[in-house]
Design a protein around this motif. Sequence first.
Motif, mmCIF file in Angstrom:
data_model
loop_
_atom_site.group_PDB
_atom_site.id
_atom_site.type_symbol
_atom_site.label_atom_id
_atom_site.label_comp_id
_atom_site.label_asym_id
_atom_site.label_seq_id
_atom_site.Cartn_x
_atom_site.Cartn_y
_atom_site.Cartn_z
ATOM 1 N N VAL A 131 -95.430 -34.459 17.262
ATOM 2 C CA VAL A 131 -96.513 -35.056 15.694
ATOM 3 C C VAL A 131 -97.557 -33.804 15.416
ATOM 4 N N THR A 164 -94.369 -33.721 8.859
ATOM 5 C CA THR A 164 -93.232 -34.479 7.414
ATOM 6 C C THR A 164 -94.072 -36.249 8.581
ATOM 7 N N ILE A 165 -93.495 -36.246 9.927
ATOM 8 C CA ILE A 165 -93.874 -37.204 11.549
ATOM 9 C C ILE A 165 -95.575 -37.330 11.142
ATOM 10 N N GLN A 166 -96.144 -35.941 11.281
ATOM 11 C CA GLN A 166 -97.501 -35.885 11.983
ATOM 12 C C GLN A 166 -98.473 -37.442 10.300
ATOM 13 N N LEU A 225 -86.433 -33.473 15.527
ATOM 14 C CA LEU A 225 -87.805 -32.880 15.718
ATOM 15 C C LEU A 225 -87.897 -31.570 14.563
ATOM 16 N N ARG A 267 -86.572 -32.766 11.363
ATOM 17 C CA ARG A 267 -87.166 -33.606 10.133
ATOM 18 C C ARG A 267 -89.214 -32.735 10.202
ATOM 19 N N TYR A 270 -88.829 -38.037 21.561
ATOM 20 C CA TYR A 270 -87.747 -38.832 21.167
ATOM 21 C C TYR A 270 -85.698 -38.330 22.652
ATOM 22 N N GLN A 321 -96.753 -39.247 8.394
ATOM 23 C CA GLN A 321 -96.183 -40.915 7.979
ATOM 24 C C GLN A 321 -96.559 -41.753 9.136
ATOM 25 N N GLU A 322 -97.557 -40.972 10.430
ATOM 26 C CA GLU A 322 -98.126 -42.063 11.205
ATOM 27 C C GLU A 322 -99.597 -41.538 11.014
ATOM 28 N N SER A 343 -94.634 -44.982 15.586
ATOM 29 C CA SER A 343 -93.287 -43.206 15.822
ATOM 30 C C SER A 343 -93.177 -43.321 14.179
ATOM 31 N N THR A 344 -92.196 -42.141 14.087
ATOM 32 C CA THR A 344 -91.012 -41.387 13.056
ATOM 33 C C THR A 344 -90.565 -42.854 12.421
#
Length: 372
Positions: free
Chosen positions: A178, A266-268, A259, A262, A200, A270-271, A353-354
């Motif tokens: 993340v 982006t994941i950070q 990861l 993606r 994941y 989003q969360e 999570s994503t």
Amino acid sequence: MIYLDNAATTLQKPPAVRRAVGQAMATMTSPGRGTYGPAARASRTLLACREAAAALFQAGPPENVVLTFNATHGLNIALNSLVKPGDRVVLSGYEHNAVTRPLAAVPDLRVRVVRAPLFRPDRFLEDFARQLDRGAEVAVCTHVSNVYGYVLPVEEVADLCRRRGVPLVVDAAQSAGVLPVTLSGWGAAFVAMPGHKGLYGPQGTGLLLCGGETQPLLYGGTGSQSRQREMPDFLPDRLEAGTHNVPGAAGLLEGLRFLRRRGLGTIQRQETALVAQAAQGLARLPGVQVFSGWQRGCQSGVLSFRLAGRDPGWVADALAQGGIAVRAGLHCAPLAHATGGTGDTGTVRVSFSTFNTPGEVDRFLKRMARLA
Ligand code: PMP
């Protein structure tokens, strides 16, 4: 089901992860023990997994990446390598039992806990420096609290430790996958992480990034230097006794590739957006106490709250009846609860999570509105 217990383990995995586990079970044996096809394939898979992790976490050569069963296993190796009876150890007030229990098993330790209040990184750094200056052989800091999602200023902590020559262990259980995690950038002695949460991968996987002297925790066969009575003195063999979890590593490799595709940024984002949505929605409900630090930029995808007059377990059961999976209680981190002032009942925790969506958070908030 709406799954909001990703801080425990991620349930939804990229399809490539599931496929790789099955393929490894069908086509791979034990690595490093032979040159026949299935053994060589296993060796190549483990190496690819180490290489992908070494690149993502700037761990130097792939040998510095040790494959573990989970984050707890890695933290035990790290602490066993560094901590001796009688040592002075400085740790954050947000540590998990995976840190505090191995330390409790060492005789005569002098443990100093940095108890600065929740979501106050400035106060935290002042106190950390003060505790280090009283003398320390080892320091331990979690990157993100698994109870509150509080992002601790680990880069600055690493700097404080480096300038004083104190080896640092970072627990990246809630940040790996993340936030940026870097062994060489921090100059840490060890960084431990699970493979089954933000990376994941499957359960039963973890990674320990090694930046200093190591001491084996488990002793046994390694497929190398077999005539020697002692464990090999080189990594990763020194810390990897017995047969590997090859299907796990194959799945984890696909998690790391996912990861990379993606992107952590982006994941950070989003969360953090999901946490902000949940925190703002909960704060509007009567009787709900929310522990949120996202406005100050120091919270990632984990959020704790309480409902007045109701035990967290009652709230979690009521949500489960509506098909929403959350966690309640002490989250294996009584120290973090004591520091954050929730040691009596614990909290209800949602963690993302994503694969979670704003629509899922809406449904969670609607259900909470009825409960409140
Ligand atoms: N540290 C923290 C901060 C955690 O959140 C967890 C998992 N809850 C652990 C360590 C232990 O991880 P694992 O279950 O992979 O051993």
